[in-house]
Every structure is written in C-alpha cells, then in structure tokens.
Motif scaffolding. Structure first.
Motif, PDB file in Angstrom:
ATOM      1  N   SER A 378     -21.321  18.001 -12.719  1.00 27.63           N
ATOM      2  CA  SER A 378     -20.055  16.981 -12.264  1.00 27.63           C
ATOM      3  C   SER A 378     -20.439  16.347 -10.884  1.00 27.63           C
ATOM      4  O   SER A 378     -20.835  16.868 -10.131  1.00 27.63           O
ATOM      5  N   SER A 379     -19.976  15.105 -10.821  1.00 22.96           N
ATOM      6  CA  SER A 379     -20.331  14.362  -9.504  1.00 22.96           C
ATOM      7  C   SER A 379     -19.019  14.697  -8.565  1.00 22.96           C
ATOM      8  O   SER A 379     -17.827  15.104  -8.958  1.00 22.96           O
ATOM      9  N   PRO A 380     -19.610  15.271  -7.365  1.00 24.84           N
ATOM     10  CA  PRO A 380     -18.729  15.613  -6.225  1.00 24.84           C
ATOM     11  C   PRO A 380     -17.475  14.765  -6.169  1.00 24.84           C
ATOM     12  O   PRO A 380     -16.348  14.876  -5.484  1.00 24.84           O
ATOM     13  N   ARG A 381     -17.712  13.381  -6.468  1.00 28.37           N
ATOM     14  CA  ARG A 381     -16.573  12.200  -6.165  1.00 28.37           C
ATOM     15  C   ARG A 381     -15.603  12.274  -7.115  1.00 28.37           C
ATOM     16  O   ARG A 381     -14.507  12.060  -6.953  1.00 28.37           O
ATOM     17  N   ASN A 382     -15.743  13.104  -8.350  1.00 34.29           N
ATOM     18  CA  ASN A 382     -14.995  13.262  -9.229  1.00 34.29           C
ATOM     19  C   ASN A 382     -13.995  14.535  -9.089  1.00 34.29           C
ATOM     20  O   ASN A 382     -13.121  14.797 -10.002  1.00 34.29           O
ATOM     21  N   GLU A 383     -14.120  15.493  -8.248  1.00 39.05           N
ATOM     22  CA  GLU A 383     -13.471  16.743  -8.028  1.00 39.05           C
ATOM     23  C   GLU A 383     -12.337  16.457  -7.055  1.00 39.05           C
ATOM     24  O   GLU A 383     -12.392  15.359  -6.273  1.00 39.05           O
TER      25      GLU A 383
END
Length: 383
Positions: A378-383
């Motif tokens: 997962s992209s860290p920006r989506n967490e």
C-alpha cells in the motif's frame, strides 16, 4: 565449478562451504503472491540442523535463515528469493592433517585433482552441510505444493539390517517426528536407535534408507525419455550426499516379478475415471505421473568420517600415514536426511507443476494483468 543449480523454471542456485562464512541459496521462478516468512522455512531447517540429538553431530549450528530478497510485506514478489544461513561453529584445525593427505572415501583428492585447490575445512563444498540450502529452498516448494493440495512425507525405513514394517502415509505424518531416528514405526525406531548407538560407541558408522511418498500429484506431469519424472527424480535423489541407490515403485524388487504380476490392470474409479488397480509403478507410467501416489526409496551409505585409524597417503611428502578423522560427525545419515529427501522431491514436483502450466509462473492467484491485489504494498499516502 559447474553444477550448482537445480531445476528448469523453479531454479535453485546455491553457494557456500562447510567452514566458510555462510551458506546461501537463490530461488528463481517462485511466483508472486505466495505468503512467505522466515518461520515458514525455519521449521524444516530445524529438522535438518546438527546437534539435535545424541545420534547426530554435535556441531552447534542454529541454522537461522535470513531472507535477503524476493519478499515484500510478507509476500513473494516474483523476483529471485535470496536466503543466507550463517556458519557459526566451524572448527577447521582438525582438518589440517588432511590438506595433502586425503581422508578415505571423501572428495578430498578428487576435488584437488580437478581444481588444483580446494576449501579443505570441513570438506568445503563437498560437505553435506551444503544441503541446508536445499532444505531452505524446498520449504518454499512445499508451501507452493500445499496450496495445490499436494502433500509429501518421508521417513527412515531401514538402518543397517533393521527394516521397519510398511507404514501408511498417515502414520508417517503422525509418528515420524516422534523419535530421533525419524522412523514412523516406534518399535523399529527403538531398535534402530540401539544399533546406531552401538556403532557410535565403537567409533564407527552405519548406513540406511529413506522412504518417501507424495499424495495429490495430478496426472500428466513429466515427459517421455530424458525429462521423465523418474529421470528427474533420480537426478534429484542421487544428488543427495552419500546416496548409492534410488528406486521408485517396486524398485529393485521388480527383477523378481513377472510382467503379468507387475502390470497394473485398469479399472474405473467411482467418478468413472480410468485408474490402475494397483500402484506397483509408484505413480509413474511412461515417465508421466498417473495421479496415483508417488513413492520410492533412497539408500545412503555409512558416513565416511569416523574416528577409527585409517590409512592414507600424503602426496606432498610421499608418506603413508595412519590418521583418525577427529571431529564432530554423524554416526548415521538418514535421520537428518529425511528433510533433505523431502526437499528434493518438492523441488522436482514444483518444477514440473510450473513446466506443465498447473502453476502460473508469474503469480499464485492467476489474475494476470491485475495490479490492485491483496499482496501489493500500500502507498503510505493512502494510509
């Protein structure tokens, strides 16, 4: 040195010497999306590692595996999986007498005569220590096979002249890890243990054999002639150090059986499928799997490193010498060889599963072209 790789699509390449810094293996061809951790591999390494019982070498190697590549967030990425196992208890000094005076029935002289040099500590590359790499790779192959409903197991069926009675696959699964010998029959295991200890006390060693079996293998794996399943299995099993014989089905017993008695008559299964009435062919006909259980046996000779005085010659000094191989060595090989045989069986089967298209070579979920998966990071920006 050639000959360090095994397999076609699921390819294993190993490195390391017995007393070198580390052992290591690269597995190429494992599909992406297989959930994999070091713990998945460590269990089989613990079954193979030295120092686990009084009938094994006392060399103190933890054989802790480290995954260095090919896994992201707990899933394989489809790229080569690199694994390293450190050597932590090597003691090379006891091998100095044999640098130019080869140990009887070892690879010392042949290695030196081929390459003009060798890593002499612990036998170097010729040591069975190298099979730690095979077991690490085999653990991955086993996990892939389990997802396809394929189970496999091996156990020690003979030590010296003590032969275990025939046991079922279920007995092998249930009982073979309950004793140090890894024999699924407890009474035979006790006799084998006593015999091994007797040879150990005399400073000698003894040979034996390992029976293996695989269930759930689909029909149609393998090919006639040079790529037959039995030919590739033979290569795999004869690569195991100290192996002197490999057989499947009736094996050497087939020479005493008539053609009529050996032939597997055909009948229909409950599902209306043609199936052989018996399985004397060991799950293989015409070099191709029949869908019946694959079974066979591997014979291992007695360990050649024994603390008895033996004769050798020193090619540097021209002396005839009497020497003892002083060190930490197994008095018998099959108990620690069980996970090695299982691993070579698993590596052979998974390679054929990929070659036949039963396993997708790119990813285990078969969703070719799909990028948004459960195992994609997962992209860290989506967490």
């Amino acid at each position: 040195m050639n000959g360090n790789s095994f397999g076609r699509l699921f390819q294993v390449t190993t490195f390391g010497e017995s007393h070198g810094e580390a052992m290591g293996v690269t597995v190429s061809g494992c599909p992406a999306g297989l959930e994999l951790s070091e713990e998945d591999i460590q269990g089989d390494l613990d079954r193979r590692k030295p120092g686990q019982s009084k009938i094994s070498t006392s060399r103190g190697e933890p054989d802790d595996v480290e995954i260095k590549s090919g896994v992201q967030d707990g899933y394989t990425t489809g790229t080569p999986i690199g694994m390293v196992i450190q050597n932590k208890d090597a003691r090379s000094g006891k091998y100095e007498p044999f640098i130019t005076a080869p140990r009887p029935s070892h690879g010392d002289f042949t290695y030196s005569s081929k390459f003009g040099t060798r890593n002499w500590g612990g036998g170097g590359r010729s040591s069975a220590r190298e099979t730690v790499n095979w077991v690490a790779a085999g653990a991955i192959a086993k996990k892939l096979l389990q997802q396809e409903g394929i189970e496999l197991k091996a156990h020690v069926n003979q030590i010296g002249d003590i032969e275990a009675p025939e046991v079922s696959f279920e007995q092998m699964l249930e009982h073979s890890e309950e004793n140090d010998v890894r024999c699924a029959d407890p009474d035979a295991a006790a006799e084998m243990q006593e015999l091994i200890e007797d040879y150990q006390e005399k400073g000698d060693s003894i040979g034996g054999s390992i029976y293996f079996e695989a269930r759930g293998v689909p029909r149609g794996l393998g090919a006639p002639r040079f790529d037959s399943m039995e030919a590739r299995l033979g290569q795999a099993m004869m690569s195991v150090p100290a192996t002197t014989a490999f057989e499947f089905g009736l094996g050497t017993g087939a020479r005493e059986v008539s053609g009529y008695d050996r032939n597997d008559h055909w009948e229909f299964s409950e599902d209306g499928e043609p199936v052989p009435a018996e399985n004397d062919h060991g799950g293989l006909q015409g070099g191709i799997t029949s869908g019946e259980p694959i079974y066979g046996e591997v014979t291992l000779h007695a360990p050649t490193s024994i603390p008895k005085t033996q004769q050798t010659v020193d090619w540097e000094t021209d002396e005839v010498k009497e020497e003892k191989v002083i060190g930490r060595h197994d008095p018998v090989l099959p108990p620690r060889g069980v996970p090695v045989v299982e691993s070579m069986l698993a590596l052979t089967l998974v390679d054929f599963m990929l070659l036949s298209g039963r396993l997708n070579p790119d990813r285990v979920d078969g969703q070719v072209g799909e990028y948004d998966t459960d195992y994609h990071p997962s992209s860290p920006r989506n967490e």
